[in-house]
Design a protein around this motif. Sequence first.
Motif, mmCIF file in Angstrom:
data_model
loop_
_atom_site.group_PDB
_atom_site.id
_atom_site.type_symbol
_atom_site.label_atom_id
_atom_site.label_comp_id
_atom_site.label_asym_id
_atom_site.label_seq_id
_atom_site.Cartn_x
_atom_site.Cartn_y
_atom_site.Cartn_z
ATOM 1 N N UNK A 50 0.827 -1.214 0.000
ATOM 2 C CA UNK A 50 0.000 0.000 0.000
ATOM 3 C C UNK A 50 0.859 1.261 0.000
ATOM 4 N N UNK A 51 2.010 1.208 0.668
ATOM 5 C CA UNK A 51 2.936 2.356 0.630
ATOM 6 C C UNK A 51 3.439 2.562 -0.788
ATOM 7 N N UNK A 52 3.837 1.477 -1.447
ATOM 8 C CA UNK A 52 4.341 1.573 -2.814
ATOM 9 C C UNK A 52 3.266 2.145 -3.743
ATOM 10 N N UNK A 67 8.809 7.026 -15.162
ATOM 11 C CA UNK A 67 9.526 6.717 -13.923
ATOM 12 C C UNK A 67 9.382 5.220 -13.678
ATOM 13 N N UNK A 68 10.169 4.695 -12.767
ATOM 14 C CA UNK A 68 10.145 3.261 -12.518
ATOM 15 C C UNK A 68 9.996 2.925 -11.050
ATOM 16 N N UNK A 69 9.925 1.632 -10.779
ATOM 17 C CA UNK A 69 9.873 1.117 -9.406
ATOM 18 C C UNK A 69 10.960 0.066 -9.250
ATOM 19 N N UNK A 70 11.692 0.159 -8.157
ATOM 20 C CA UNK A 70 12.688 -0.863 -7.822
ATOM 21 C C UNK A 70 12.077 -1.854 -6.852
ATOM 22 N N UNK A 71 12.127 -3.125 -7.212
ATOM 23 C CA UNK A 71 11.559 -4.182 -6.377
ATOM 24 C C UNK A 71 12.687 -4.968 -5.722
ATOM 25 N N UNK A 83 2.086 -7.181 -7.700
ATOM 26 C CA UNK A 83 0.681 -6.970 -8.086
ATOM 27 C C UNK A 83 0.382 -5.485 -8.289
ATOM 28 N N UNK A 84 0.908 -4.647 -7.413
ATOM 29 C CA UNK A 84 0.687 -3.203 -7.514
ATOM 30 C C UNK A 84 1.345 -2.640 -8.770
ATOM 31 N N UNK A 85 2.568 -3.070 -9.032
ATOM 32 C CA UNK A 85 3.294 -2.604 -10.213
ATOM 33 C C UNK A 85 2.553 -2.996 -11.489
ATOM 34 N N UNK A 86 2.014 -4.213 -11.501
ATOM 35 C CA UNK A 86 1.232 -4.681 -12.651
ATOM 36 C C UNK A 86 -0.053 -3.857 -12.786
ATOM 37 N N UNK A 87 -0.724 -3.640 -11.666
ATOM 38 C CA UNK A 87 -1.985 -2.880 -11.668
ATOM 39 C C UNK A 87 -1.804 -1.496 -12.268
ATOM 40 N N UNK A 88 -0.692 -0.854 -11.933
ATOM 41 C CA UNK A 88 -0.464 0.519 -12.390
ATOM 42 C C UNK A 88 0.352 0.581 -13.681
ATOM 43 N N UNK A 89 0.623 -0.585 -14.255
ATOM 44 C CA UNK A 89 1.314 -0.659 -15.551
ATOM 45 C C UNK A 89 2.595 0.174 -15.569
#
Length: 315
Positions: A50-52, A67-71, A83-89
């Motif tokens: 939820x924070x991400x 922009x990107x996300x580091x996992x 799941x969140x990264x996929x949801x927000x494409x």
Amino acid sequence: MFKTKICELLGIEYPIIQGGMAWVSDAILAAAVSEAGGLGIIAAGNAPADWVENEIIKAKEITDKPFGVNIMLLSPYVDDVVDVVIKHKIKVITTGAGSPGKYMDRFKEIGAKVIPVVASVALAKRMEKEGADAVVAEGMESGGHIGELTTIALVPQVVDAVDIPVIAAGGIADGRGFVAALALGAQGVQMGTRFVASVECTISEAYKKVIVEAKDRDTVITGRTTGHPVRIIKNKLAREFMKLENSGATKEELEKFGEGRLRLAAREGDVKNGSVMAGQIAGLINDIKPVSKIISDIMREAEEVLSNLSRLGDR
């Protein structure tokens, strides 16, 4: 002058990526880097999904640039974060602490570019086989979790070993380092410590001050005996941690001792008892300035370096 394959791959103006630093790389910093022409990264770290998600939403409100996300693949929340990264494409995903192979098909389904951080040739080759679009070859000069090879040794070996673009990381904070990375065959650079010392970075000012005041030998490596070495600024915590290591403390004891220390320094400002992660390049950083100024200065310095080299060649 500095348009590279990474610019084309990620849709950015300059081949500069901001490192994904837990408790540091939030939406505000990431958006600032993207707005300045680089690629900002939100670091999931060990944060819950939820924070991400909140940071992704915030970043989208601030910028319309990529922009990107580091996992962090060892996070207990990794599946939920994916799941969140996929949801927000999310269109660019960098990964650390393992292989993103099990998630690769899902990332590709949303058209994401996947860029794992690697510290060896073997891992770079494995990531290419698993479908990575590029890799970040990170030398042990970096802050935080590190490998064993230096940037200048690692990058050209990775470049020679894979056919995908390579991004250099570790020990880069100005135009000289940028040009050096390109000379080694990299198509771009990733920087962490330099962006920590920026106006837009929302961490404790005490943390930034420690970096600005650091000298060339002010970082140390802790956690070697755990198998997960970490580079941090020398302070009370570092001394106590190394004393524990030398006394034969178990991996579990050391991990428990270090638990929560990064947040303590970055968000609460306790730079004596907290973990101040920073690269060796901290000794070169002596100011805190806007992200846009950091990037524009690097590009200007890089052009000056090339100009000076050209004049040397004419002699």
